[in-house]
Design an enzyme around this catalytic site. Structure first.
Site, short mmCIF file in Angstrom:
data_model
loop_
_atom_site.label_atom_id
_atom_site.label_comp_id
_atom_site.label_asym_id
_atom_site.label_seq_id
_atom_site.Cartn_x
_atom_site.Cartn_y
_atom_site.Cartn_z
N ASP A 290 0.85 -1.19 0.00
CA ASP A 290 0.00 0.00 0.00
C ASP A 290 0.88 1.24 0.00
O ASP A 290 2.09 1.16 0.24
CB ASP A 290 -0.91 0.00 1.25
CG ASP A 290 -2.14 0.88 1.07
OD1 ASP A 290 -3.08 0.75 1.87
OD2 ASP A 290 -2.15 1.70 0.12
N GLU B 131 -7.98 -0.31 4.20
CA GLU B 131 -6.51 -0.43 4.14
C GLU B 131 -5.98 -0.98 5.45
O GLU B 131 -5.12 -1.86 5.48
CB GLU B 131 -5.88 0.95 3.85
CG GLU B 131 -6.08 1.42 2.43
CD GLU B 131 -5.60 2.85 2.21
OE1 GLU B 131 -5.52 3.61 3.21
OE2 GLU B 131 -5.32 3.20 1.06
O1 DER Z 1 -5.08 6.89 1.19
C1 DER Z 1 -4.00 6.28 1.33
O2 DER Z 1 -3.50 6.02 2.43
C2 DER Z 1 -3.29 5.89 0.09
O3 DER Z 1 -2.39 4.91 0.32
C3 DER Z 1 -2.76 7.11 -0.55
O4 DER Z 1 -2.87 8.26 0.21
C4 DER Z 1 -1.36 7.05 -1.10
O5 DER Z 1 -1.51 7.76 -2.26
P1 DER Z 1 -0.40 7.94 -3.38
O6 DER Z 1 0.27 6.58 -3.55
O7 DER Z 1 -1.20 8.32 -4.58
O8 DER Z 1 0.51 8.98 -2.88
#
Ligand code: DER
Length: 282
Positions: free
Chosen positions: A117, A139
């Site tokens: 993630d 998440e």
């Molecule tokens: O919402 C979250 O936590 C996502 O992981 C996100 O904010 C990360 O986004 P990016 O990979 O587009 O920076």
């Protein structure tokens, strides 16, 4: 752009180092960086991926898995997790039960082999702010169900402490509880918590994949373990908090579904692709 190139390098490095062809269940996060993780996994070939199930963390993640032609799984269709080790003390068991545990745990009990993630910001203890994409509940549900959590981030995300460049902690809440939660956040030292609005995308509040709202709560930079060792308290005096202390309090407010603080300490592994690209932070 150099940022996209850095995201892509971090993603390919993360997959190289943390994706194994023997895995069965893989969590796929939300946001733009995780797109490159899926690209790197697809490149492993169908004979590898067709035997796996990819668990989404929201509607965007689900679309990404489907459009990549990867087998779609679901967190509620996974084999039940093994018992949480009973020898664990009450405080630790409470942390595990409330999702406050360190994501670096090499637990046997989690049913996913790995979860990949992104994050909005990461501190020196590898704690993360997540929820910029309003997907933080699923998440964290997936992250805490995985044997290892791999946060994939470009060089902009690493900061000395959380809330250095990112300004707010995203909190997923029941809409009805918004006024009460706002008042409690103010007493905890948040100067101006705001319900996230859809702007031109949607009149009124953003509604999450779980039918909830997001409250974005600003706080002063969150202390890390080194500060506490130096004797700074971090118990909210003067609005200054340590990451875990604030996280525990936010999680317990009636109406809060989940808090956009993910805990490292034992080490979320970050494929931090700085300018030089692809460095792996153990
Ligand atoms: O919402 C979250 O936590 C996502 O992981 C996100 O904010 C990360 O986004 P990016 O990979 O587009 O920076």
């Amino acid at each position: 752009s150099p940022i996209e190139a850095s995201k892509r390098r971090a993603a390919y490095k993360a997959v190289e180092d943390h994706f194994d062809t023997s895995y069965k269940y893989i969590g796929i996060g939300s946001g733009s960086t995780v797109v490159y993780v899926v690209e790197a996994i697809v490149a492993k070939g169908r004979e590898v991926t067709s035997k796996m199930a990819f668990i989404p963390t929201g509607d965007q993640s689900k679309q990404l898995i489907i459009e990549a032609g990867l087998p779609l799984g679901s967190i509620d269709a996974l084999p039940p997790v093994e018992e949480i080790p009973t020898k664990m003390g009450a405080e630790d068991a409470l942390d595990v039960a409330t999702g406050q545990q360190d994501l670096g745990l090499k637990g046997k009990r989690q049913s996913l082999d790995v979860a990949f993630d992104g994050a909005d910001e990461i501190d020196e203890d590898l704690n993360c702010i997540k929820g910029g994409g309003a997907c933080l509940f699923q998440e964290k549900l997936v992250a805490t169900s995985a044997k290892k959590f791999i946060c994939v981030a470009d060089y902009r995300k690493l900061q000395p402490r959380l809330l250095t460049s990112w300004q707010t902690i995203p909190i997923e809440i029941a809409p009805l509880a918004a006024p009460t939660i706002k008042r409690i956040l103010i007493t905890l030292g948040s100067p101006d918590p705001k319900i996230r609005q859809g702007g031109s995308a949607k009149a009124g509040p953003v509604v999450t994949d779980n039918g909830m709202w997001i409250m974005d709560a600003p706080f002063r930079p969150l202390l890390i373990s080194a500060d506490i060792k130096d004797g700074v308290k971090g118990d909210g005096e003067g609005g200054v908090w340590e990451v875990h202390q604030l996280g525990r309090r936010l999680k317990r407010i009636v109406g809060v579904l989940e808090v956009g603080l993910f805990y490292g300490r034992n080490g979320i592994q970050v494929a931090n692709a700085g300018e030089e690209g692809g460095g792996q932070k153990p």
